[in-house]
Design an enzyme around this catalytic site. Structure first.
Site, PDB file in Angstrom:
ATOM      1  N   LEU A  95      44.337  45.886  14.637  1.00  0.00           N
ATOM      2  CA  LEU A  95      43.542  45.583  15.825  1.00  0.00           C
ATOM      3  C   LEU A  95      44.169  44.459  16.646  1.00  0.00           C
ATOM      4  O   LEU A  95      44.088  44.454  17.884  1.00  0.00           O
ATOM      5  CB  LEU A  95      42.125  45.173  15.409  1.00  0.00           C
ATOM      6  CG  LEU A  95      41.275  44.588  16.539  1.00  0.00           C
ATOM      7  CD1 LEU A  95      40.769  45.691  17.439  1.00  0.00           C
ATOM      8  CD2 LEU A  95      40.149  43.741  15.999  1.00  0.00           C
ATOM      9  N   ARG A 119      37.460  52.760  19.836  1.00  0.00           N
ATOM     10  CA  ARG A 119      38.357  52.922  18.678  1.00  0.00           C
ATOM     11  C   ARG A 119      37.576  52.769  17.380  1.00  0.00           C
ATOM     12  O   ARG A 119      37.726  53.567  16.452  1.00  0.00           O
ATOM     13  CB  ARG A 119      39.477  51.875  18.765  1.00  0.00           C
ATOM     14  CG  ARG A 119      40.471  51.836  17.614  1.00  0.00           C
ATOM     15  CD  ARG A 119      41.463  50.705  17.862  1.00  0.00           C
ATOM     16  NE  ARG A 119      42.553  50.637  16.886  1.00  0.00           N
ATOM     17  CZ  ARG A 119      42.552  49.856  15.808  1.00  0.00           C
ATOM     18  NH1 ARG A 119      41.504  49.088  15.549  1.00  0.00           N
ATOM     19  NH2 ARG A 119      43.597  49.841  14.995  1.00  0.00           N
ATOM     20  N   HIS A 203      44.604  53.704   9.132  1.00  0.00           N
ATOM     21  CA  HIS A 203      46.063  53.870   9.189  1.00  0.00           C
ATOM     22  C   HIS A 203      46.601  54.991   8.295  1.00  0.00           C
ATOM     23  O   HIS A 203      47.786  54.998   7.977  1.00  0.00           O
ATOM     24  CB  HIS A 203      46.775  52.551   8.877  1.00  0.00           C
ATOM     25  CG  HIS A 203      46.413  51.460   9.827  1.00  0.00           C
ATOM     26  ND1 HIS A 203      46.769  51.496  11.157  1.00  0.00           N
ATOM     27  CD2 HIS A 203      45.703  50.316   9.663  1.00  0.00           C
ATOM     28  CE1 HIS A 203      46.292  50.416  11.766  1.00  0.00           C
ATOM     29  NE2 HIS A 203      45.636  49.692  10.881  1.00  0.00           N
TER      30      HIS A 203
END
Length: 315
Positions: A95, A119, A203
């Protein structure tokens, strides 16, 4: 010390805490002003949540991400207000990359707040609660962790996703796969292998659909080339045009954070001093383990700001 030796680093999710930046806010109006801007975009009071909690709400991804973005930008604005040097480079952990882009003038703060809020929602919606997990593996080298993931995936998603420091790698994927990875890492000699208290397996490939949806939002977001070079998590390189920047931010959701390589790349650029702008000292701790030629100065209160300015020669 010349300004060309300075980098700014911005922490990501996990560095937040109730009461963060309280002392800095008492001394510098820029802190509350920055949080007020974020609150206006989101229609909720980001500062009161950061200042008073409760921690369970602050730790929810959709709340953490805008709060951490605001915190990093607030520290940067305090730095600027004191006449601090312009860094030669910036980078952010996960972030924190958005914070770096705001501070490097590639992305307007109001746009960034809306972007990271979306997001966070996309990440939270990607995997039903309880079906994904992340775990920290300490004491194995990168190749061993990658091998454990390959062996324990069993057709599910299990990936090494945060290369945080030598001997400190985070894995992510389906809950059962991560639990198998933890057990296998311990059997392989890991000093510690523990499932992290997070609700989103960041991720990894489980985030790919979210990344593609984020790309649609990014396509409609105004981005400029940064005024200060920003090293990206995905490429450990500087984007050469706004479209590449958009692609890297979308890919970041489902790609590893290459933090070890990022710090080593900064050292290769001649960086000797870094400021960790935002709550906590996570990046300073990682930096000591990655490259001791870079001194990282955490700035989240007036004393830290004074110290960093003095060290860098801009007091």
């Amino acid at each position: 010390m010349t300004e060309t030796k300075l980098a700014f680093l911005f922490p990501g999710q996990g560095s937040q805490s109730v009461g963060m930046l309280a002392d800095l806010a008492d001394a510098y109006p820029q802190v509350r002003e920055t949080f007020a801007e974020a609150s206006a975009v989101l229609g909720r009071d980001v500062w009161s949540l950061a200042a008073e909690g409760p921690a369970e709400r602050l730790d929810q991804t959709e709340n953490t991400q805008p709060a951490m973005l605001a915190a990093g930008v607030a520290v940067w604005r305090c730095w600027q207000a004191r006449g601090g040097a312009t860094p030669a480079a910036m980078a952010g952990h996960s972030l924190g990359e958005y914070t770096a882009l705001v501070c490097a003038d590639a992305l307007d703060f109001a746009d960034a707040i809306g972007l990271v809020a979306e997001r966070a929602q996309l990440m939270q919606a990607a995997v039903p609660a309880g079906e994904g997990a992340m775990a920290a593996i300490l004491g194995l080298d990168d190749a061993q962790v990658v091998e454990v993931c390959a062996e324990q995936a069993h057709g599910e998603v299990l990936e090494a996703v945060n290369f945080n420091a030598p001997g400190q790698v985070v894995i992510a994927g389906g809950k059962a796969a991560v639990e198998r990875g933890v057990a296998a890492a311990k059997a392989a000699g890991a000093r510690r292998a523990v499932v992290l208290p997070v609700s989103v397996p960041s991720h990894c490939a489980l985030m790919r659909d979210s990344g593609e949806r984020l790309a649609e939002r990014l396509a409609a977001t105004k981005l400029r080339l940064p005024a200060v070079p920003v090293l990206h998590n995905v490429s450990v390189a500087i984007a050469e045009d706004p479209d590449t920047l958009r692609d890297l931010l979308a890919q970041q959701l489902y790609s590893p954070v290459r933090w070890v390589e990022t710090i080593r790349a900064l050292a290769g650029m001649g960086i000797t001093t870094a400021v960790e702008a935002g709550p906590g000292k996570v990046l300073a701790g990682l930096g000591k383990r990655i490259d001791k030629t870079i001194t990282t100065l955490p700035v989240f209160d007036p004393a830290g700001l004074d110290h960093a300015l003095e060290v860098i020669g801009n007091a």
